[in-house]
Scaffold this active site. Structure first.
Site, PDB file in Angstrom:
ATOM      1  N   SER A  15       4.858   9.032  -1.830  1.00 46.42           N
ATOM      2  CA  SER A  15       5.368   8.944  -3.668  1.00 46.42           C
ATOM      3  C   SER A  15       4.991   7.877  -4.036  1.00 46.42           C
ATOM      4  CB  SER A  15       6.771   9.406  -3.666  1.00 46.42           C
ATOM      5  OG  SER A  15       7.580   8.300  -2.767  1.00 46.42           O
ATOM      6  N   GLU A  60      13.157   3.432   0.149  1.00 45.09           N
ATOM      7  CA  GLU A  60      12.552   3.796   1.346  1.00 45.09           C
ATOM      8  C   GLU A  60      13.421   3.774   2.684  1.00 45.09           C
ATOM      9  OE1 GLU A  60       9.302   5.145   1.373  1.00 45.09           O
ATOM     10  OE2 GLU A  60       9.192   4.816  -0.820  1.00 45.09           O
ATOM     11  N   PHE A  88       0.969  -1.098  -0.057  1.00 51.16           N
ATOM     12  CA  PHE A  88       0.086  -0.068  -0.226  1.00 51.16           C
ATOM     13  C   PHE A  88       0.766   1.200   0.019  1.00 51.16           C
ATOM     14  CE2 PHE A  88      -2.293   3.397   2.378  1.00 51.16           C
ATOM     15  CZ  PHE A  88      -3.234   3.503   1.489  1.00 51.16           C
ATOM     16  N   GLY A  89       0.726   2.063  -1.136  1.00 54.29           N
ATOM     17  CA  GLY A  89       1.580   3.418  -1.002  1.00 54.29           C
ATOM     18  C   GLY A  89       0.668   4.370  -0.673  1.00 54.29           C
TER      19      GLY A  89
HETATM   20  C1  SIN Z   1       4.748   5.767   0.508  1.00 52.33           C
HETATM   21  O1  SIN Z   1       4.641   6.439  -0.501  1.00 52.33           O
HETATM   22  O2  SIN Z   1       4.008   4.817   0.738  1.00 52.33           O
HETATM   23  C2  SIN Z   1       5.824   5.869   1.340  1.00 52.33           C
HETATM   24  C3  SIN Z   1       6.445   7.298   1.749  1.00 52.33           C
HETATM   25  C4  SIN Z   1       7.020   7.659   0.477  1.00 52.33           C
HETATM   26  O3  SIN Z   1       7.732   7.130  -0.288  1.00 52.33           O
HETATM   27  O4  SIN Z   1       6.440   8.826   0.060  1.00 52.33           O
END
Ligand code: SIN
Length: 189
Positions: free
Chosen positions: A28, A99, A24-25
């Site tokens: 970004s 990440e 799940f994002g």
């Molecule tokens: C995400 O997008 O789920 C994690 C945070 C990021 O990479 O901005």
């Protein structure tokens, strides 16, 4: 401060290596999907809210002038909208590097618009990680985001791309939308 969580995440193996994994994002990962995936679907998770409380020293800022990126904060009764990707373990290992500044793999239940759900992963940066910045007045956060720039580009682009992606998803996110309005207003070129 940079804390490289890559090696910690390699030990956080919640799934078999030959299984595909739902990721799940919520930041970004919604709008910058430059990785291989089998399937991509809007989804939400429950009990979490998105906040620009994580420092970015490696992507959207520098060690001397960190930017701000999102993490999740526990919030009972709240729904967080995002994008789910079904990926291979190999792709997850590549994302650990992206990440690496404080995020750890955590289990989460992903809910899909058709009413189905699946167990998957999120990258979570908790308050005890070295890059955590925490809360600040909204205008101070907006100024920091407007000024910060890192190897992946302006912090402002991260925020505005996220706000556009959330609008496209029909998501309600007062925190992100308020920051985006402040940055657009105070920092119009
Ligand atoms: C995400 O997008 O789920 C994690 C945070 C990021 O990479 O901005």
């Amino acid at each position: 401060m940079i804390l490289d969580t890559t090696h910690l995440n390699r030990e956080r193996t919640f799934f078999e290596p030959d299984e595909t994994i739902w990721l799940f994002g919520y930041g970004s990962l919604i709008w910058k999907a430059e990785f291989d995936y089998h399937e991509r679907r809007p989804a939400h998770i429950e009990g979490w809210t998105r906040r620009f409380w994580q420092g970015s020293h490696d992507h959207r800022g520098t060690p001397k002038a960190p930017g701000r990126v999102v993490t999740l904060v526990e919030s009972p009764g709240t729904v967080c909208q995002g994008m789910a990707y079904r990926i291979d373990a190999e792709t997850l290992a590549q994302l650990d590097i992206r990440e690496k500044n404080g995020y750890l793999r955590e289990l989460a239940v992903l809910h899909f618009p058709d009413g189905s759900h699946a167990e998957g992963l999120i990258y979570l940066a908790t308050a005890d990680n070295a890059a955590f910045l925490g809360d600040a007045p909204l205008d101070a956060m907006a100024r920091q985001i407007a000024a910060a720039h890192g190897p992946s580009g302006p912090n402002r682009d991260y925020l505005l791309n996220l706000a556009i992606a959330l609008e496209d998803l029909g998501a309600d996110d007062p925190h992100v939308f308020a920051l985006a309005a402040l940055v657009r207003h105070c920092c119009a070129e």
